[in-house]
Every structure is written in C-alpha cells, then in structure tokens.
Scaffold this motif. Structure first.
Motif, PDB file in Angstrom:
ATOM      1  N   UNK A   1      15.275   3.705  -5.289  1.00 65.05           N
ATOM      2  CA  UNK A   1      15.332   5.156  -5.463  1.00 65.05           C
ATOM      3  C   UNK A   1      15.537   5.524  -6.925  1.00 65.05           C
ATOM      4  N   UNK A   2      16.375   4.765  -7.613  1.00 65.15           N
ATOM      5  CA  UNK A   2      16.589   5.020  -9.032  1.00 65.15           C
ATOM      6  C   UNK A   2      15.342   4.778  -9.857  1.00 65.15           C
ATOM      7  N   UNK A   3      14.617   3.703  -9.547  1.00 65.14           N
ATOM      8  CA  UNK A   3      13.368   3.427 -10.266  1.00 65.14           C
ATOM      9  C   UNK A   3      12.349   4.527  -9.996  1.00 65.14           C
ATOM     10  N   UNK A   4      12.223   4.950  -8.737  1.00 68.77           N
ATOM     11  CA  UNK A   4      11.268   6.006  -8.389  1.00 68.77           C
ATOM     12  C   UNK A   4      11.594   7.294  -9.147  1.00 68.77           C
ATOM     13  N   UNK A   5      12.858   7.659  -9.187  1.00 68.41           N
ATOM     14  CA  UNK A   5      13.240   8.880  -9.915  1.00 68.41           C
ATOM     15  C   UNK A   5      12.895   8.765 -11.391  1.00 68.41           C
TER      16      UNK A   5
END
Length: 223
Positions: A119-123
């Motif tokens: 989720x952090x990478x996607x954001x």
C-alpha cells in the motif's frame, strides 16, 4: 527528484528517440525494446506487464488519421533506476485547435525488488505519476534578465484535481531481489511516455517540456 535531474533528461531523450526509431522502421515500440532485452528478464517483465495492463495494441508509424477536433494517442517509455524498473503507457487527447494536451490515463508497471508494504509503494507511485504529469504539461520556472518570475501558482501552475488522469499500477514483487527505492523511480518515464503519445496522436516530435498548448500548436504548424 529534481535534485537529480540527469536521469529525467536522459530518459526523455533516449526513450522518445527509441520510439521514433521504431516508427521509422514500422515496428511496434514495445516489440523493438523486447528484441534487445533478451538478457534482461526484469526489464522484459516490466514491459510485458504494462502492455498487458494497458491492453496495448501493436502500432507502427503514427497515422494521424483524425479529421476531427481532437486526436488520441498512446506512448510507451521505460527506465531503470538504482536497480529498480518502471515502464509507463500514456493515453492522451489533444485539442487540435488550441493545442491543449489532456493525459486521460497513465498505466505503470513498477519493480522495486521485494515489496514490504504494497500500500505504501502504491501510494508513492501514484504521487510520482501525478507529479510527473504535472511537470510534463505545466511546470516551468521562468526568468527575466534579473530574477525568477514564476513566483506563485498563477505563474507556476501545477496539475489541478479535474485534470488528474486515471492511474493504473502493476506492482511486481521480486521476492528474490532486495528491497530497492520506490521514492523516485515512477516519475522518470512519464514525460517520455506522454511525448511519445503526442507523437502517436499528431505526428510531432516534442523536444522540450512542458508540453504547453503554445508549444504543441507551434510544433503542429511546423510539421
């Protein structure tokens, strides 16, 4: 990552040129890259992933068939940075009467090794893409003889919410590769992908960012 602008400039130059070479040869630009990436599995995988996600249709030279008020195009670009890989497909619509470029969709495949927090990478990738589109279309520091003249959001515009493209991301989780940086990678191929989509839409080769309506119209008139 304007603290390290060299890769943005080099990728813009090399990736748009590769697409122009592919058009001159009548070869699909993804096929041309894959032809020479046979020893680079991660590069091959990121290109195939973005092509599948974007439902890429093979193309040769720009046909510039649109007789209407607008023209649509697609462009591809990829990069490798600090061990990570990213490939982007841009879908654009150009208003031929005023030169305005709207990026309708940006699809990006991203390989930064082992992903610990998806989720952090996607954001992070989403933010990089939007910032890349903003820089490609709008952002430019202006000067006069003595000072910087772009001092506010009117003279230095950035992308507004209604103009943010649809963003579609493929994260490639490499469990056999150490975690690598995701902070800047996705920004790099975006301007080249947009420039190549403009080339696909109206057949003009943009050499300078941002792709303002004035520059687009001038290039179209010259062509």
């Amino acid at each position: 990552n304007l603290r390290a602008p060299g890769q943005l400039s080099r990728t813009f130059a090399s990736e748009t040129l590769i697409n122009e070479i592919a058009a001159d040869l009548g070869i699909d630009p993804i096929d041309l890259r894959l032809r020479y990436l046979t020893e680079d599995k991660r590069g091959t995988d990121v290109l195939k992933a973005v092509a599948e996600k974007a439902r890429w249709q093979k193309r040769g030279a720009p046909t510039v068939k649109s007789n209407g008020a607008t023209a649509n195009g697609r462009g591809i670009a990829m990069t490798r940075r600090s061990g990570g890989y990213a490939a982007a497909v841009a879908d654009v619509e150009i208003n031929k009467s005023n030169g305005n470029v709207a990026v309708k969709k940006l699809t990006l495949a991203h390989d930064c090794g082992l992903i610990v927090n998806p989720d952090g990478v996607k954001n992070q990738v989403e933010g990089n893409i939007i910032q890349g589109v903003s820089r490609a279309l709008l952002e430019e520091v202006t000067f006069n003889a003595s000072a910087v003249t772009s001092l506010d959001w009117a003279s230095y515009p950035i992308l507004k919410f209604p103009d943010i493209p649809e963003v579609d991301i493929v994260l490639i989780n490499r469990q056999d590769v150490a975690s690598l940086g995701a902070g800047e990678l996705a920004t790099v191929p975006v301007p080249a992908a947009i420039a190549s989509a403009i080339f696909d839409a109206v057949g003009v080769k943009m050499r300078e960012v941002p792709f303002t309506p004035k520059r687009i119209l001038a290039a179209m008139q010259k062509a």
